[in-house]
Design a protein around this motif. Sequence first.
Motif, PDB file in Angstrom:
ATOM      1  N   GLN A 140       0.833  -1.195   0.000  1.00  0.00           N
ATOM      2  CA  GLN A 140       0.000   0.000   0.000  1.00  0.00           C
ATOM      3  C   GLN A 140       0.877   1.257   0.000  1.00  0.00           C
ATOM      4  O   GLN A 140       0.631   2.199  -0.748  1.00  0.00           O
ATOM      5  CB  GLN A 140      -0.895  -0.020   1.233  1.00  0.00           C
ATOM      6  N   LEU A 141       1.913   1.226   0.814  1.00  0.00           N
ATOM      7  CA  LEU A 141       2.837   2.361   0.891  1.00  0.00           C
ATOM      8  C   LEU A 141       3.604   2.548  -0.418  1.00  0.00           C
ATOM      9  O   LEU A 141       3.799   3.679  -0.878  1.00  0.00           O
ATOM     10  CB  LEU A 141       3.821   2.168   2.048  1.00  0.00           C
ATOM     11  N   ILE A 165       6.027   9.146   3.333  1.00  0.00           N
ATOM     12  CA  ILE A 165       5.779   7.774   2.873  1.00  0.00           C
ATOM     13  C   ILE A 165       7.068   6.965   2.945  1.00  0.00           C
ATOM     14  O   ILE A 165       7.070   5.809   3.368  1.00  0.00           O
ATOM     15  CB  ILE A 165       5.255   7.759   1.411  1.00  0.00           C
ATOM     16  N   LEU A 170       2.369   6.925  -6.569  1.00  0.00           N
ATOM     17  CA  LEU A 170       1.429   8.007  -6.853  1.00  0.00           C
ATOM     18  C   LEU A 170       2.051   9.375  -6.546  1.00  0.00           C
ATOM     19  O   LEU A 170       1.581  10.396  -7.021  1.00  0.00           O
ATOM     20  CB  LEU A 170       0.155   7.847  -6.015  1.00  0.00           C
ATOM     21  N   VAL A 227       2.399  10.734  -3.406  1.00  0.00           N
ATOM     22  CA  VAL A 227       1.775  11.423  -2.287  1.00  0.00           C
ATOM     23  C   VAL A 227       2.818  11.638  -1.182  1.00  0.00           C
ATOM     24  O   VAL A 227       3.390  10.672  -0.691  1.00  0.00           O
ATOM     25  CB  VAL A 227       0.596  10.599  -1.710  1.00  0.00           C
ATOM     26  N   SER A 228       3.026  12.850  -0.786  1.00  0.00           N
ATOM     27  CA  SER A 228       3.996  13.255   0.255  1.00  0.00           C
ATOM     28  C   SER A 228       5.163  12.274   0.389  1.00  0.00           C
ATOM     29  O   SER A 228       5.237  11.490   1.335  1.00  0.00           O
ATOM     30  CB  SER A 228       3.322  13.458   1.612  1.00  0.00           C
ATOM     31  N   TYR A 283       2.545   1.783  -3.257  1.00  0.00           N
ATOM     32  CA  TYR A 283       1.564   2.331  -4.184  1.00  0.00           C
ATOM     33  C   TYR A 283       1.453   3.849  -4.014  1.00  0.00           C
ATOM     34  O   TYR A 283       1.457   4.598  -4.981  1.00  0.00           O
ATOM     35  CB  TYR A 283       0.215   1.641  -3.939  1.00  0.00           C
ATOM     36  N   TYR A 284       1.401   4.297  -2.775  1.00  0.00           N
ATOM     37  CA  TYR A 284       1.352   5.737  -2.492  1.00  0.00           C
ATOM     38  C   TYR A 284       2.614   6.433  -3.003  1.00  0.00           C
ATOM     39  O   TYR A 284       2.568   7.546  -3.502  1.00  0.00           O
ATOM     40  CB  TYR A 284       1.208   6.005  -0.988  1.00  0.00           C
TER      41      TYR A 284
END
Length: 174
Positions: A132-133, A146, A139, A141-142, A135-136
């Motif tokens: 999940q991380l 992360i 993407l 995201v910050s 994946y972030y």
Amino acid sequence: MSDTPPTLFCANHPNVETSLRCKTCEKPICAKCAVRTPTGYSCKDCVNQRQKVFETATWYDYPLAFFIALILSYIGSRLIPNLGFFTIFLAPIAGVGIAEAVRGATRRRRSKRLYQIAGLAAVLGALPMLLQLLYYLILGVSFLSILWSLIWQGLYLFTITSSIYYRLKGIQIK
Ligand SMILES: [Zn+2]
Ligand SMILES: [Zn+2]
């Protein structure tokens, strides 16, 4: 019997001379094939045979160990975001806790395969959070926060897996 022992040849290496014999099956063995045990030298076959006697796990211990380690490892990985830096101290404790839960559920029955399965399950249990991380991260995201979370999750996965495996393995009676 004469005083000078007859020349023996290793059972596995027919052209290697030796004076050793396996203390269990009396087969001649060379230094390479001999395994030191508390009671003398033994051949590898006899050592493996003895190891099997110590393996007491039954078939249902495997799925039991798998699911316990999987679920507990997953729950642990969900807690990591709140722990941050403390993961370093708490992950080994979690590993020991999971190992003890597995031991309790399998009533301390043993086998090498059982420890490997528990370790594998711990990896799989910690994976969803890690993925999940990742994946972030992809993407975007910050990125920095992360990345830190990812480090703690990675550390968690590594620590619990190794501590579960060695904790369980350490119990084994040699
Ligand atoms: Zn032997
Ligand atoms: Zn040999």
